[in-house]
Write an enzyme that holds these catalytic residues in place. Structure first.
Site, PDB file in Angstrom:
ATOM      1  N   ILE A 732       8.593  21.035 -39.285  1.00 51.11           N
ATOM      2  CA  ILE A 732       7.275  20.766 -38.692  1.00 51.11           C
ATOM      3  C   ILE A 732       6.776  21.919 -37.846  1.00 51.11           C
ATOM      4  O   ILE A 732       5.662  21.877 -37.320  1.00 51.11           O
ATOM      5  CB  ILE A 732       7.312  19.473 -37.836  1.00 51.11           C
ATOM      6  CG1 ILE A 732       8.394  19.571 -36.747  1.00 51.11           C
ATOM      7  CG2 ILE A 732       7.527  18.262 -38.716  1.00 51.11           C
ATOM      8  CD1 ILE A 732       8.434  18.349 -35.839  1.00 51.11           C
ATOM      9  N   GLY A 733       7.562  22.975 -37.717  1.00 52.96           N
ATOM     10  CA  GLY A 733       7.087  24.122 -36.954  1.00 52.96           C
ATOM     11  C   GLY A 733       8.112  25.233 -36.913  1.00 52.96           C
ATOM     12  O   GLY A 733       9.318  24.999 -37.081  1.00 52.96           O
ATOM     13  N   GLY A 735       9.007  28.761 -34.517  1.00 56.96           N
ATOM     14  CA  GLY A 735       8.693  29.523 -33.316  1.00 56.96           C
ATOM     15  C   GLY A 735       9.382  30.868 -33.302  1.00 56.96           C
ATOM     16  O   GLY A 735       9.926  31.321 -34.310  1.00 56.96           O
ATOM     17  N   GLY A 738      13.345  29.991 -33.367  1.00 59.38           N
ATOM     18  CA  GLY A 738      13.923  28.978 -34.225  1.00 59.38           C
ATOM     19  C   GLY A 738      12.888  28.127 -34.913  1.00 59.38           C
ATOM     20  O   GLY A 738      11.686  28.412 -34.882  1.00 59.38           O
ATOM     21  N   VAL A 740      11.630  23.906 -35.956  1.00 62.25           N
ATOM     22  CA  VAL A 740      11.648  22.521 -35.474  1.00 62.25           C
ATOM     23  C   VAL A 740      11.571  21.584 -36.674  1.00 62.25           C
ATOM     24  O   VAL A 740      10.698  21.750 -37.535  1.00 62.25           O
ATOM     25  CB  VAL A 740      10.482  22.250 -34.504  1.00 62.25           C
ATOM     26  CG1 VAL A 740      10.541  20.817 -33.994  1.00 62.25           C
ATOM     27  CG2 VAL A 740      10.521  23.232 -33.349  1.00 62.25           C
ATOM     28  N   LYS A 755      14.925  21.123 -32.408  1.00 62.61           N
ATOM     29  CA  LYS A 755      14.649  22.565 -32.364  1.00 62.61           C
ATOM     30  C   LYS A 755      15.953  23.318 -32.591  1.00 62.61           C
ATOM     31  O   LYS A 755      16.840  23.311 -31.749  1.00 62.61           O
ATOM     32  CB  LYS A 755      14.037  22.952 -31.024  1.00 62.61           C
ATOM     33  CG  LYS A 755      13.701  24.438 -30.923  1.00 62.61           C
ATOM     34  CD  LYS A 755      13.042  24.775 -29.579  1.00 62.61           C
ATOM     35  CE  LYS A 755      12.705  26.256 -29.490  1.00 62.61           C
ATOM     36  NZ  LYS A 755      12.068  26.602 -28.206  1.00 62.61           N
ATOM     37  N   ASP A 861       3.411  30.504 -22.843  1.00 60.86           N
ATOM     38  CA  ASP A 861       2.889  30.398 -24.223  1.00 60.86           C
ATOM     39  C   ASP A 861       2.007  29.157 -24.342  1.00 60.86           C
ATOM     40  O   ASP A 861       2.210  28.311 -25.209  1.00 60.86           O
ATOM     41  CB  ASP A 861       4.057  30.323 -25.203  1.00 60.86           C
ATOM     42  CG  ASP A 861       3.608  30.564 -26.638  1.00 60.86           C
ATOM     43  OD1 ASP A 861       2.503  31.124 -26.841  1.00 60.86           O
ATOM     44  OD2 ASP A 861       4.353  30.192 -27.574  1.00 60.86           O
TER      45      ASP A 861
END
Length: 878
Positions: A732-733, A735, A738, A740, A755, A861
């Protein structure tokens, strides 16, 4: 008819074949020359003029003479001094030889050459003569040499050549001749060489060729002859060379051929011949030096009598069905240069060492090629293999059940050009000594059990063109030193290589094929890929590559196959891909690509398959080009796509709102500005009012809260199961440190966000510790709740670190503020009150972190994608 009449008729017939210019020249000579008798056709003076005019007629048909060879053929010189013309000693005014070999001449061969009746030799080889061989050549009764090889001559072989009874060689190879071999040629009892190879001749080999009792060499290679080899060839007792390769011949080699004791070389490669070789072959053919039988269907054992023909230099039995052991006594062949037994069934002895014969080959001090690949040879690779001849240029042992390791003293074979030890059970490491093989151009060690690192010494082989090490257990990084090689093919896939892709490798301009897929490589695809203008094939799938696909790939204009699937690439599909007009397969599936599918992909003229599945692409699917046929592309598991061909069953794309006309541009601008100003005033008023109300509610101090002792105990296995093996479908994401994943914990079915830190990314491990320390004592209704942390070891023994958070089902604020166009705008729209609530929630979280936390925390961020919404649209912040 009396003899005088006969002579007159013969003279008239001879005059008809000369040109009108010759006729008037004779009339002029008759009036000008003071003679007391008539000039006869056979007189020396007339013969002189006949030869000159015949040569002029030959020149007239040549329409391209790039080297100016025929520029000397003019009246400034006597024709006997013209380039390529030789006159006789006994008849100094008559042409006896015409030699214009390799002169670049273009045109048909003039039949007037037949007027050179004293001609003994014609050599027109290595030019571009075309059309048919003149039948008039059959009138050259004195002809001994005819060499028309390596031209573009067409038509059939003239029967009339059988009239040239003095002829020794007929060399017609490397042309475009058609038809059959004229049976009449078998009457040429003095013929020594008959070369008809590399033409388009058909039919059977005439058995009458057995009548050519003086024949020494017969070459019929590269034609379309069929049927069997005539038994009558065994009557050619002077035959030394028999070459009938690359035809459609079938059946057995006639036993009579094995009795040609004078024979030196036999080549029958690429036919459909079968049967066994006689056990006494080396005894009946004692002068045999070359026996080339590859690409047939011969069976049985390799004759142990071969070494009796002690002059053997070349043995090529490759691509047959020979079986049994390799003769141990081949070491007696002192002059052996080539031994090729590849692609047979030799070896396979039960409990035996099939490689023992290799030791005897050390005595073959001139050995250059040893090819034993793709057989059933068993045993441990002997260390003595690299004590073979220092003249060795090609060594092939691949495709055999060989065990052991590669000897460290491999550098003894310093002239080696090709080394192939692939598809074996070889273990151990690649010795550093391979870097001393300075002449090596091809190193094939794929599909073995090699381990350890790729020696950086390979970079010393600057002329290395092919490095094939795929399907091994090689570890470590790809050596930067490979950038020193002139590689064309680099194949490293299916190993255990790690680290990043060296930019030095992608700076080798000669690269044509690169296979680095199926390794745990990380980092980005180097921008230097754009340097590879000759690159046709790039396979980097099943790695852990991140970042965007570099736009420089547009410079790879020769690209045909681009496979980058099953990585972690992000961003949009580069628009520059439209430069790759020759691409046939494009696979970008199973990544994190977003944005629209470029419409330019429709215009790829030769694209055969396109795979964009399992990404985050949105918007319309094109419908032209490769997108017309749903079997030639895949866009599955991209949830926000629409349109496309009906077979995709995607929702229709929303229609664009029609443009409204009638209002001037200036009026629209004024209205827009007024609306913005009023909106800002109203928003400020509401914001101030609501902020006062919310601040009073938040003035009550939050109780101190600590997660110590309250962490849920989870293992790597628990998280692996919860996320479906960290499936891309649950991603789902992504960064900086790493990725998620969405997951469901097994013990209470809690929906969580996991995460996972990429510990190969510099600073990731430190970031994990910092976040654990920071989140340990942080608690606020507008901060995402941390459930637990996991520091463990994964199933492959690698370090694993992850944080487990409460899952926010409404996703990020980014998706609500900037919804994708796919028919769900109303579902993801936010009214003004909701937007103000979310802004206040974010402000409250930041106020807590800055002023009320046990230690001040600064979030560096802050952006909509990092603001997550719970079911009530309350904005916890991650």
């Amino acid at each position: 008819m009396d003899h005088s009449n006969h002579r007159n008729i013969s003279s008239r017939m001879e005059l008809r074949i000369i040109c009108p210019r010759t006729f008037w020249s004779l009339i002029l000579l008759a009036f000008l020359l003071p003679c007391t008798k008539c000039i006869g056709i056979g007189s020396p003076a007339l013969g002189n003029e006949t030869d000159r005019l015949a040569l002029i007629a030959f020149k007239d048909l040549i329409y391209d003479d790039p080297s100016g060879i025929l520029s000397s053929w003019n009246d400034s010189f006597h024709f006997c001094k013209w380039e390529g013309v030789t006159c006789g000693r006994r008849h100094p005014q008559r042409v006896t030889a015409l030699n214009l070999m390799s002169s670049g001449l273009v045109g048909p061969i003039s039949p007037h050459i037949a007027n050179l009746t004293f001609l003994r030799s014609i050599n027109l080889s290595g030019n571009s003569f075309h059309d048919e061989i003149p039948r008039e050549f059959g009138r050259l009764f004195r002809l001994r040499v005819l060499d028309l090889s390596d031209n573009g001559l067409q038509g059939g072989i003239p029967d009339d050549l059988s009239n040239c009874s003095e002829i020794r060689p007929i060399l017609l190879d490397k042309n475009k001749l058609v038809g059959r071999i004229p049976v009449k040629l078998s009457s040429l009892s003095k013929l020594e060489r008959l070369y008809l190879g590399r033409n388009n001749l058909v039919g059977n080999i005439p058995s009458q060729l057995g009548n050519l009792s003086s024949l020494v060499s017969l070459s019929l290679r590269d034609n379309s002859f069929e049927g069997s080899i005539p038994n009558e060839l065994g009557r050619l007792v002077k035959l030394q060379f028999l070459q009938i390769s690359a035809n459609n011949l079938s059946g057995l080699i006639p036993p009579s051929v094995y009795n040609l004791s004078s024979i030196i070389g036999i080549s029958m490669v690429t036919n459909r011949l079968h049967g066994n070789l006689p056990a006494n072959l080396g005894l009946t053919l004692p002068n045999l030096q070359k026996l080339l039988l590859s690409t047939n269907a011969f069976t049985g054992q390799i004759p142990f009598s071969l070494p009796n023909a002690s002059g053997f230099s070349m043995v090529d039995f490759s691509y047959n069905k020979f079986s049994g052991p390799v003769p141990e006594n081949l070491g007696r062949l002192k002059d052996l240069r080539i031994l090729n037994l590849a692609n047979n069934n030799v070896g396979g002895g039960e409990g035996e060492d099939d490689l023992s014969f290799l030791t005897s080959l050390i005595n073959c001090s001139h050995l250059e090629v040893l090819e034993l690949s793709s057989n059933q040879l068993r045993g441990v690779l002997p260390a003595t293999i690299f004590n073979l001849s220092t003249h060795m240029i090609e060594l092939g042992l691949g495709g055999n059940p060989i065990s052991g390791s590669i000897p460290t003293d491999i550098s003894n074979l310093f002239k080696l050009n090709k080394l192939w030890i692939s598809e074996t059970f070889i273990m151990g490491t690649i010795p550093n000594g391979v870097g001393k093989l300075q002449n090596l151009e091809g190193l094939y060690l794929y599909s073995n059990r090699l381990s350890g690192r790729i020696p950086s010494a390979i970079g010393n082989i600057t002329g290395l063109a092919i490095l094939s090490l795929y399907e091994n257990r090689l570890q470590g990084r790809i050596p930067l030193s490979l950038g020193n090689c002139r590689l064309e093919t680099l194949s490293l896939r299916r190993n255990e290589l790690n680290g990043t892709i060296p930019k030095e490798v992608f700076s080798i301009p000669s690269l044509v094929e690169v296979e680095i897929g199926e390794n745990p490589l990380v980092g980005s695809l180097p921008l230097e890929v754009g340097n590879l203008q000759r690159l046709r094939y790039l396979h980097a799938a099943y790695n852990k590559l991140t970042g965007e696909i570099p736009s420089t790939v547009r410079n790879c204009l020769s690209m045909e196959f681009l496979i980058l699937s099953n990585n972690l690439f992000q961003g949009a599909i580069p628009l520059g891909l439209n430069n790759l007009k020759g691409i046939k397969l494009l696979d970008l599936s199973h990544n994190n690509l977003s944005g629209h599918i470029p419409v330019t992909l429709e215009k790829f003229p030769v694209l055969e398959y396109l795979d964009l599945s399992s990404n985050n692409l949105n918007g319309p699917v094109p419908t032209e080009g490769v997108f017309k046929n749903s079997t030639k592309f895949s866009v599955l598991r991209n949830k926000e796509l629409c349109g496309g061909v009906p077979q995709l069953r995607l929702p229709a794309c929303p229609e664009k709102a029609p443009k409204k006309h009638g209002m001037s541009i200036s009026l629209r601008v004024i209205i827009s500005m007024v609306s913005v100003v009023l909106g800002l005033i109203l928003s400020s008023f509401l914001f101030a009012t609501l902020f006062r109300v919310r601040r009073k509610a938040n003035e009550r101090p939050l109780p101190a809260f600590s997660l110590e002792g309250q962490f849920l105990n989870v293992s790597y296995a628990d998280l692996f199961k919860a996320t479906g093996g960290f499936s891309l479908d649950n991603l789902i994401g992504v960064g900086s440190y790493g990725s998620v994943y969405k997951g469901v914990l097994d013990h209470d079915q809690t929906c969580v966000a996991v995460k996972v830190f990429n510990l190969q990314q510099r600073g990731a491990s430190r970031s994990f510790m910092v976040e654990c320390e920071a989140l340990r004592n942080i608690r606020h209704r507008n901060l995402v709740k941390i459930i637990t942390a996991c520091s463990s070891i994964d199933f492959e023994g690698n370090e694993f670190k992850a944080l487990v958070f409460e899952y926010m089902p409404n996703g990020s604020l980014e998706k609500w503020l900037h919804p994708s166009v796919h028919g769900k705008q109303e579902l993801w729209s936010l009214n003004l009150i909701q937007r103000l609530d979310i802004a206040i929630d974010v402000a409250s979280a930041l106020e807590y972190l800055h002023h009320h936390c046990h230690m001040q925390v600064i979030h560096r961020d802050l952006k909509p994608s990092n603001v997550l919404l719970d079911p009530a649209l309350i904005a916890p912040k991650k």
